[in-house]
Write a protein that holds these residues in place. Structure first.
Motif, mmCIF file in Angstrom:
data_model
loop_
_atom_site.group_PDB
_atom_site.id
_atom_site.type_symbol
_atom_site.label_atom_id
_atom_site.label_comp_id
_atom_site.label_asym_id
_atom_site.label_seq_id
_atom_site.Cartn_x
_atom_site.Cartn_y
_atom_site.Cartn_z
ATOM 1 N N VAL A 15 0.871 -1.180 0.000
ATOM 2 C CA VAL A 15 0.000 0.000 0.000
ATOM 3 C C VAL A 15 0.908 1.230 0.000
ATOM 4 O O VAL A 15 1.820 1.342 0.826
ATOM 5 N N PHE A 16 0.652 2.152 -0.935
ATOM 6 C CA PHE A 16 1.490 3.335 -1.090
ATOM 7 C C PHE A 16 0.725 4.599 -0.687
ATOM 8 O O PHE A 16 -0.503 4.659 -0.814
ATOM 9 N N ALA A 17 1.474 5.605 -0.235
ATOM 10 C CA ALA A 17 0.870 6.904 0.058
ATOM 11 C C ALA A 17 0.346 7.518 -1.236
ATOM 12 O O ALA A 17 0.933 7.355 -2.301
ATOM 13 N N MET A 18 -0.755 8.236 -1.118
ATOM 14 C CA MET A 18 -1.406 8.807 -2.291
ATOM 15 C C MET A 18 -1.069 10.281 -2.491
ATOM 16 O O MET A 18 -1.305 10.841 -3.562
ATOM 17 N N ARG A 19 -0.548 10.910 -1.422
ATOM 18 C CA ARG A 19 -0.258 12.347 -1.481
ATOM 19 C C ARG A 19 0.771 12.675 -0.409
ATOM 20 O O ARG A 19 0.900 11.958 0.598
ATOM 21 N N LYS A 20 1.494 13.765 -0.593
ATOM 22 C CA LYS A 20 2.451 14.191 0.423
ATOM 23 C C LYS A 20 1.725 14.519 1.729
ATOM 24 O O LYS A 20 0.628 15.068 1.730
ATOM 25 N N GLY A 21 2.350 14.167 2.844
ATOM 26 C CA GLY A 21 1.767 14.493 4.137
ATOM 27 C C GLY A 21 2.646 14.004 5.272
ATOM 28 O O GLY A 21 3.682 13.362 5.055
ATOM 29 N N ILE A 22 2.230 14.309 6.479
ATOM 30 C CA ILE A 22 2.939 13.854 7.668
ATOM 31 C C ILE A 22 2.095 12.806 8.376
ATOM 32 O O ILE A 22 0.874 12.949 8.499
ATOM 33 N N VAL A 23 2.737 11.726 8.781
ATOM 34 C CA VAL A 23 2.034 10.658 9.492
ATOM 35 C C VAL A 23 1.718 11.143 10.906
ATOM 36 O O VAL A 23 2.623 11.505 11.664
ATOM 37 N N VAL A 24 0.445 11.168 11.259
ATOM 38 C CA VAL A 24 0.042 11.697 12.568
ATOM 39 C C VAL A 24 -0.483 10.613 13.516
ATOM 40 O O VAL A 24 -0.529 10.817 14.727
ATOM 41 N N GLU A 25 -0.885 9.481 12.985
ATOM 42 C CA GLU A 25 -1.336 8.369 13.845
ATOM 43 C C GLU A 25 -0.981 7.044 13.174
ATOM 44 O O GLU A 25 -1.133 6.899 11.959
ATOM 45 N N VAL A 26 -0.534 6.088 13.984
ATOM 46 C CA VAL A 26 -0.261 4.728 13.507
ATOM 47 C C VAL A 26 -0.862 3.760 14.507
ATOM 48 O O VAL A 26 -0.630 3.877 15.718
ATOM 49 N N HIS A 27 -1.658 2.823 14.001
ATOM 50 C CA HIS A 27 -2.214 1.771 14.868
ATOM 51 C C HIS A 27 -1.853 0.417 14.273
ATOM 52 O O HIS A 27 -2.199 0.121 13.127
ATOM 53 N N ASP A 28 -1.115 -0.390 15.036
ATOM 54 C CA ASP A 28 -0.676 -1.698 14.570
ATOM 55 C C ASP A 28 -0.923 -2.714 15.670
ATOM 56 O O ASP A 28 -1.229 -2.359 16.808
ATOM 57 N N GLY A 29 -0.811 -3.994 15.327
ATOM 58 C CA GLY A 29 -0.939 -5.038 16.334
ATOM 59 C C GLY A 29 -2.236 -5.817 16.297
ATOM 60 O O GLY A 29 -2.418 -6.766 17.067
ATOM 61 N N ILE A 62 3.542 -2.284 8.761
ATOM 62 C CA ILE A 62 3.576 -0.826 8.626
ATOM 63 C C ILE A 62 5.027 -0.337 8.693
ATOM 64 O O ILE A 62 5.765 -0.689 9.617
ATOM 65 N N THR A 63 5.436 0.463 7.719
ATOM 66 C CA THR A 63 6.834 0.881 7.596
ATOM 67 C C THR A 63 7.046 2.353 7.943
ATOM 68 O O THR A 63 8.172 2.854 7.816
ATOM 69 N N VAL A 64 6.001 3.056 8.371
ATOM 70 C CA VAL A 64 6.141 4.469 8.717
ATOM 71 C C VAL A 64 5.804 4.661 10.191
ATOM 72 O O VAL A 64 5.143 3.827 10.817
ATOM 73 N N ARG A 65 6.270 5.774 10.742
ATOM 74 C CA ARG A 65 6.013 6.112 12.132
ATOM 75 C C ARG A 65 5.438 7.532 12.217
ATOM 76 O O ARG A 65 5.558 8.312 11.276
ATOM 77 N N GLU A 66 4.855 7.840 13.366
ATOM 78 C CA GLU A 66 4.334 9.189 13.573
ATOM 79 C C GLU A 66 5.452 10.206 13.396
ATOM 80 O O GLU A 66 6.552 10.031 13.918
ATOM 81 N N GLY A 67 5.179 11.246 12.652
ATOM 82 C CA GLY A 67 6.166 12.276 12.377
ATOM 83 C C GLY A 67 6.877 12.112 11.051
ATOM 84 O O GLY A 67 7.510 13.056 10.556
ATOM 85 N N ASP A 68 6.789 10.927 10.432
ATOM 86 C CA ASP A 68 7.411 10.723 9.124
ATOM 87 C C ASP A 68 6.672 11.523 8.048
ATOM 88 O O ASP A 68 5.445 11.668 8.096
ATOM 89 N N VAL A 69 7.427 12.012 7.075
ATOM 90 C CA VAL A 69 6.837 12.669 5.912
ATOM 91 C C VAL A 69 6.783 11.655 4.772
ATOM 92 O O VAL A 69 7.778 10.982 4.483
ATOM 93 N N VAL A 70 5.615 11.518 4.164
ATOM 94 C CA VAL A 70 5.449 10.588 3.049
ATOM 95 C C VAL A 70 5.110 11.382 1.792
ATOM 96 O O VAL A 70 4.641 12.515 1.851
ATOM 97 N N PHE A 71 5.359 10.747 0.647
ATOM 98 C CA PHE A 71 5.094 11.354 -0.653
ATOM 99 C C PHE A 71 4.300 10.357 -1.495
ATOM 100 O O PHE A 71 4.232 9.165 -1.160
ATOM 101 N N PRO A 72 3.687 10.796 -2.581
ATOM 102 C CA PRO A 72 3.012 9.839 -3.450
ATOM 103 C C PRO A 72 3.984 8.734 -3.886
ATOM 104 O O PRO A 72 5.026 9.020 -4.476
ATOM 105 N N GLY A 73 3.678 7.506 -3.526
ATOM 106 C CA GLY A 73 4.554 6.388 -3.857
ATOM 107 C C GLY A 73 5.384 5.884 -2.692
ATOM 108 O O GLY A 73 6.080 4.872 -2.828
ATOM 109 N N THR A 74 5.326 6.541 -1.535
ATOM 110 C CA THR A 74 6.041 6.038 -0.359
ATOM 111 C C THR A 74 5.334 4.784 0.161
ATOM 112 O O THR A 74 4.126 4.811 0.422
ATOM 113 N N PRO A 75 6.045 3.649 0.333
ATOM 114 C CA PRO A 75 5.405 2.442 0.894
ATOM 115 C C PRO A 75 4.939 2.699 2.330
ATOM 116 O O PRO A 75 5.678 3.273 3.139
ATOM 117 N N ILE A 76 3.724 2.273 2.635
ATOM 118 C CA ILE A 76 3.156 2.454 3.974
ATOM 119 C C ILE A 76 3.044 1.125 4.704
ATOM 120 O O ILE A 76 3.375 1.022 5.884
#
Length: 317
Positions: free
Chosen positions: A163-177, A216-230
Motif C-alpha cells: 500500500v502506497f501513500a497517495m499524497r504528500k503528508g505527515i504521518v500523525v497516527e499509527v495503529h498496529d498489532g 507498517i513501515t512508517v512512524r508518527e512524524g514521518d513525511v510521506v510522498f506519493p509512492g512512499t510504501p506504507i
C-alpha cells in the motif's frame, strides 16, 4: 473531538472535566493561563501532545471588562502556542472571564482544492484493481446522522501487495498489532484494525486502514510522498480478501452547535468527507464503484507538493 471546561477569575483558576473519568484523561491539547500586563490581561496558551495540526475553539461564557468576542478559533501546529491575550477595557482593572475549549484534528483550509489529483494506493505494475464504494455503517444500521459528503473506498488486492501513500503528508497516527479473525469468523468490518493516518499540507486527512499486522513501515512524524510504501494490504479474517480502505476528510464547524446551549449534546465540529480525483491509466477521474482502475504515476504527480530539497533527496519516487 474533546471538550474541557476552564473557569478563570481574578487571581484564581480552576479546571474540571465533564466527568470524573474525563478529569483524569490525558488530553491531546491542554490550555494554561497566566496574567500579563501588570496582572490585568489574561494570556491563554496551549500545549499539544501529539503530531499534526488541530483546530482549537475557545467559547467565552462570561466576559467582564473586556471586548473579547464570545468565539475565538485558530489552528494549532506547534507543540506549544499562544492562543490569544484577553485585554481589559479599563487598563487599571483585570479582566474576568470564563471559557470552554474544544479541539479537533486537522483544519479546514480557506481555499481547499477538492480537485487535487491523488495517486492510487497500489502499484502501477499490477493489473487493474476493482474499487468498491463503502457505505456509512452508522447511518445505515444505527440511524445515525448522515455524514457530510460521505465517501470511502475499498481496493481489493492480493497478499503481499504494498500500500502506497497517495499524497504528500505527515504521518500523525499509527495503529498496529491487530491480527485477523480466525478462519470461519468472517467479518466485513471491524472497528479495530491496523491503520495509518496522514495529514496533507492543506489540513485534510487520509486514513489508510485494514493494513496487514506488523507490515507498517512508517512512524508518527514521518513525511510521506506519493509512492512512499506504507504497509501491506491486510484482511479482516484469516483467508479473507486482501484489501486497503481509504477515506479523505477534514473538520468543519458543526451548524447544529449552539454555544449557549445548557446541554452539551452536539459537537462544535463535524467531519466532512469528499470524493477525490485520482490519476488512473485511463486519465484523471473520480472513481465509480465496481469499476477496475490501473494505477499510474509521473514526476509531476509525485513532485507537485515537494520542495526542491525533497526532490533531490527522493529522486526515485
Amino acid at each position: 473531538m474533546t471538550l474541557k471546561i476552564k473557569s478563570i477569575a481574578i487571581g484564581f483558576i480552576c479546571a474540571a472535566g465533564w466527568t470524573a473519568v474525563a478529569a483524569q484523561q490525558r488530553f491531546d491539547i491542554e490550555t494554561t493561563t497566566r496574567w500579563v500586563n501588570n496582572n490585568t490581561s489574561l494570556e491563554i496558551n496551549a500545549e499539544k501532545r501529539t503530531t499534526g495540526s488541530y483546530t482549537v475553539l475557545l467559547q467565552f461564557t462570561d466576559r467582564q471588562n473586556t471586548r473579547q468576542q464570545p468565539i475565538f478559533k485558530t489552528v494549532m501546529r506547534n507543540p506549544t502556542q499562544k492562543l490569544l491575550t484577553v485585554e481589559p477595557i479599563q487598563a487599571d482593572r483585570p479582566v474576568r472571564c470564563t471559557y470552554r475549549y474544544y479541539y479537533i484534528r486537522g483544519y479546514r483550509h480557506p481555499k481547499l482544492d477538492s480537485t487535487f489529483v491523488y495517486r492510487l494506493p497500489y502499484s502501477p505494475a499490477r493489473k487493474a484493481v476493482q474499487a468498491h464504494s463503502l457505505y456509512d455503517l452508522n447511518e445505515r444500521h444505527f440511524d445515525g446522522k448522515p455524514i457530510r459528503g460521505w465517501s470511502a473506498w475499498q481496493f481489493l488486492l492480493e497478499e503481499g501487495d504494498t500500500v502506497f501513500a497517495m499524497r504528500k503528508g505527515i504521518v500523525v497516527e499509527v495503529h498496529d498489532g491487530e491480527t485477523p479473525l480466525q478462519a470461519g469468523l468472517q467479518s466485513t468490518f471491524r472497528s479495530k484494525n491496523n491503520s495509518v493516518l496522514v495529514e496533507h499540507p492543506d489540513g485534510t486527512l487520509c486514513n489508510y486502514s485494514v493494513l496487514a499486522n506488523g507490515t507498517i513501515t512508517v512512524r508518527e512524524g514521518d513525511v510521506v510522498f506519493p509512492g512512499t510504501p506504507i504497509a501491506q494490504a491486510g484482511a479482516y479474517y484469516e483467508e479473507g480478501e486482501r484489501q486497503v480502505r481509504i477515506c479523505i476528510y477534514f473538520p468543519d464547524d458543526n451548524p447544529a452547535f449552539r454555544p449557549n446551549a445548557s446541554v452539551r449534546d452536539v459537537s462544535a465540529f463535524e467531519w466532512v468527507f469528499y470524493n477525490p480525483w485520482f490519476a488512473t491509466g485511463d486519465g484523471t477521474m473520480q472513481l465509480t464503484g465496481g469499476r477496475f482502475y490501473r494505477a499510474t504515476t509521473s514526476p509531476e504527480l509525485v513532485q507537485k507538493e515537494m520542495t526542491k530539497k525533497e526532490i533531490k533527496l527522493y529522486p526515485d519516487l
